[in-house]
Design a protein around this motif. Structure first.
Motif, PDB file in Angstrom:
ATOM      1  N   ALA A  61       0.711  -1.042  -0.147  1.00  0.00           N
ATOM      2  CA  ALA A  61      -0.098   0.080   0.055  1.00  0.00           C
ATOM      3  C   ALA A  61       0.880   1.496  -0.287  1.00  0.00           C
ATOM      4  O   ALA A  61       2.045   1.047   1.009  1.00  0.00           O
ATOM      5  N   ALA A  62      -0.105   1.929  -1.269  1.00  0.00           N
ATOM      6  CA  ALA A  62       1.023   4.135  -0.574  1.00  0.00           C
ATOM      7  C   ALA A  62       1.200   4.052   0.694  1.00  0.00           C
ATOM      8  O   ALA A  62       0.184   3.925   1.520  1.00  0.00           O
ATOM      9  N   PRO A  63       2.848   4.656   1.274  1.00  0.00           N
ATOM     10  CA  PRO A  63       2.423   5.443   2.138  1.00  0.00           C
ATOM     11  C   PRO A  63       1.090   6.563   3.084  1.00  0.00           C
ATOM     12  O   PRO A  63       0.997   7.384   1.956  1.00  0.00           O
ATOM     13  N   SER A  64       0.902   6.280   4.063  1.00  0.00           N
ATOM     14  CA  SER A  64      -0.251   7.039   4.118  1.00  0.00           C
ATOM     15  C   SER A  64       0.194   8.157   5.565  1.00  0.00           C
ATOM     16  O   SER A  64       0.884   7.271   6.439  1.00  0.00           O
TER      17      SER A  64
ATOM     18  N   GLY B 203      -1.357   8.785  -1.946  1.00  0.00           N
ATOM     19  CA  GLY B 203      -1.260   9.329  -2.686  1.00  0.00           C
ATOM     20  C   GLY B 203      -1.827  11.071  -3.305  1.00  0.00           C
ATOM     21  O   GLY B 203      -1.112  11.642  -2.726  1.00  0.00           O
ATOM     22  N   GLU B 204      -2.635  10.711  -4.374  1.00  0.00           N
ATOM     23  CA  GLU B 204      -3.228  12.225  -5.061  1.00  0.00           C
ATOM     24  C   GLU B 204      -3.974  12.771  -4.043  1.00  0.00           C
ATOM     25  O   GLU B 204      -3.515  14.249  -3.472  1.00  0.00           O
ATOM     26  N   ALA B 205      -4.706  12.334  -3.056  1.00  0.00           N
ATOM     27  CA  ALA B 205      -5.332  13.078  -1.920  1.00  0.00           C
ATOM     28  C   ALA B 205      -3.926  13.931  -0.789  1.00  0.00           C
ATOM     29  O   ALA B 205      -4.135  14.937  -0.707  1.00  0.00           O
ATOM     30  N   LEU B 206      -3.269  12.675  -0.463  1.00  0.00           N
ATOM     31  CA  LEU B 206      -1.876  13.736   0.278  1.00  0.00           C
ATOM     32  C   LEU B 206      -1.590  14.919  -0.752  1.00  0.00           C
ATOM     33  O   LEU B 206      -0.838  15.548  -0.180  1.00  0.00           O
TER      34      LEU B 206
ATOM     35  N   VAL C  37       5.636  15.289   4.434  1.00  0.00           N
ATOM     36  CA  VAL C  37       6.869  15.412   3.375  1.00  0.00           C
ATOM     37  C   VAL C  37       7.207  14.650   2.810  1.00  0.00           C
ATOM     38  O   VAL C  37       7.646  14.680   2.056  1.00  0.00           O
ATOM     39  N   THR C  38       7.952  13.505   3.296  1.00  0.00           N
ATOM     40  CA  THR C  38       8.857  12.273   3.657  1.00  0.00           C
ATOM     41  C   THR C  38       8.046  11.863   2.025  1.00  0.00           C
ATOM     42  O   THR C  38       8.134  10.615   1.363  1.00  0.00           O
ATOM     43  N   MET C  39       6.246  11.495   1.635  1.00  0.00           N
ATOM     44  CA  MET C  39       5.687  11.127   0.765  1.00  0.00           C
ATOM     45  C   MET C  39       5.638  11.403  -0.392  1.00  0.00           C
ATOM     46  O   MET C  39       4.531  11.238  -0.920  1.00  0.00           O
ATOM     47  N   LEU C  40       5.864  12.570  -0.273  1.00  0.00           N
ATOM     48  CA  LEU C  40       5.513  14.028  -1.547  1.00  0.00           C
ATOM     49  C   LEU C  40       6.217  13.744  -2.650  1.00  0.00           C
ATOM     50  O   LEU C  40       7.881  13.251  -2.388  1.00  0.00           O
ATOM     51  N   LYS C  41       5.170  14.006  -3.824  1.00  0.00           N
ATOM     52  CA  LYS C  41       7.023  13.615  -5.070  1.00  0.00           C
ATOM     53  C   LYS C  41       7.935  14.737  -4.856  1.00  0.00           C
ATOM     54  O   LYS C  41       8.768  14.679  -5.693  1.00  0.00           O
TER      55      LYS C  41
END
Length: 287
Positions: A3-6, A12-15, A191-195
């Motif tokens: 699963a994508a980190p949350s 994902g895109e919501a974050l 921030v660690t989960m952002l593009k």
């Protein structure tokens, strides 16, 4: 497939929508261009010393706009840009109403990620605070009247200065006399989960080490935690949570959600002499 980190149920895109201000304000470039132009006009109009070095890093520099009278309060502004972009030169206009009211203003630059870790950037801001305290009188200021403000990542960096044990370094415990933190990000895990983290290089360990939950502010001065009412809900929540932490720690704390201002428009307000945000900055300094 894992699963994508949350973060707090966001992934994902919501974050991305919550924590990428450039998605939330798609006209951001028009704001940055106008602010840079306005800042250039300010530098042309105000007497000052540009790119004064406060450390060994190539971007460890200050633009200093002195008050017209000596012994003035010193206000240092720390720019944002997710620790990896922008420059003090975008924001010179913030100095204009403060200088007019009697403050000496220092616009702070710092070396950027990923060249430096967030810990390294925090250390550079501490160097700037030490330099301003030691050299305040040379720039028309009073070392016992040093104040900070910051926007976005700059608000995080200003807040980190309140967590520091200045007395252990042989400095006054209350070396900072007031802080205005505007639309900051205070918990760094998302921030660690952002593009954009491909540009920042923030690790989970660095995020934990430099979040305000791990660096609670010391009750040494008042703080105004402000956030644009047009920011995304979780960005606003971070400011509200940080204000609660400040109150819990015993700081005299004000918390403002300002109109429908978004992440970029709120910077415009910081250059308007009659705006409540600027008036609050001046009130902290007794101006």
């Amino acid at each position: 497939m894992s699963a994508a980190p949350s973060y707090k149920g966001l992934s994902g895109e919501a974050l991305e929508r919550e924590y990428n201000p450039r998605l939330a304000a798609p006209d951001f470039q028009a704001y940055l261009d106008a602010q840079a132009s306005r800042a250039t006009s300010t530098r042309d109009a105000l007497a000052g010393s540009l790119d004064v070095s406060y450390g060994d890093g190539p971007l460890q520099t200050l633009d200093i706009f002195p008050a017209k009278t000596p012994n003035a309060p010193v206000h240092a502004f720390i720019h944002g840009g997710y620790w990896r972009g922008l420059d003090k030169s975008f924001y010179s206009y913030i100095a204009e109403p403060l200088v007019a009211a009697g403050a000496t203003v220092a616009m702070v630059n710092y070396d950027l990620a990923p060249k430096l870790t967030i810990s390294g950037i925090v250390a550079q801001i501490a160097e700037a605070v030490r330099w301003l305290h030691a050299n305040a009188r040379q720039v028309g200021g009073n070392p016992d009247r040093l104040y900070l403000s910051g926007h976005s990542a700059g608000a995080h960096l200003a807040a980190m200065m309140l967590a520091r044990d200045w007395a252990a370094e042989g400095r006054p415990a209350d070396i900072v006399k007031g802080v205005v933190a505007v639309s900051g990000v205070y918990e760094l895990e998302p921030v660690t989960m952002l593009k954009v983290n491909a540009e920042i290089g923030l690790t989970a360990d660095e995020a934990a080490r430099n979040s305000l939950a791990a660096n609670p502010p010391r009750p040494v001065c008042p703080i105004l935690v402000a956030v644009g009412g047009g920011e995304t809900p979780d960005w606003i929540r971070q400011s509200a949570d940080f204000a609660k932490l400040c109150r819990k720690r015993g700081l005299a704390t004000d918390y403002w959600e300002i109109g429908r201002e978004h992440h970029f428009s709120i910077c415009d307000r910081m250059g308007e002499a009659r705006h409540p945000l600027v008036r609050a900055m001046l009130a902290q300094m007794g101006l």
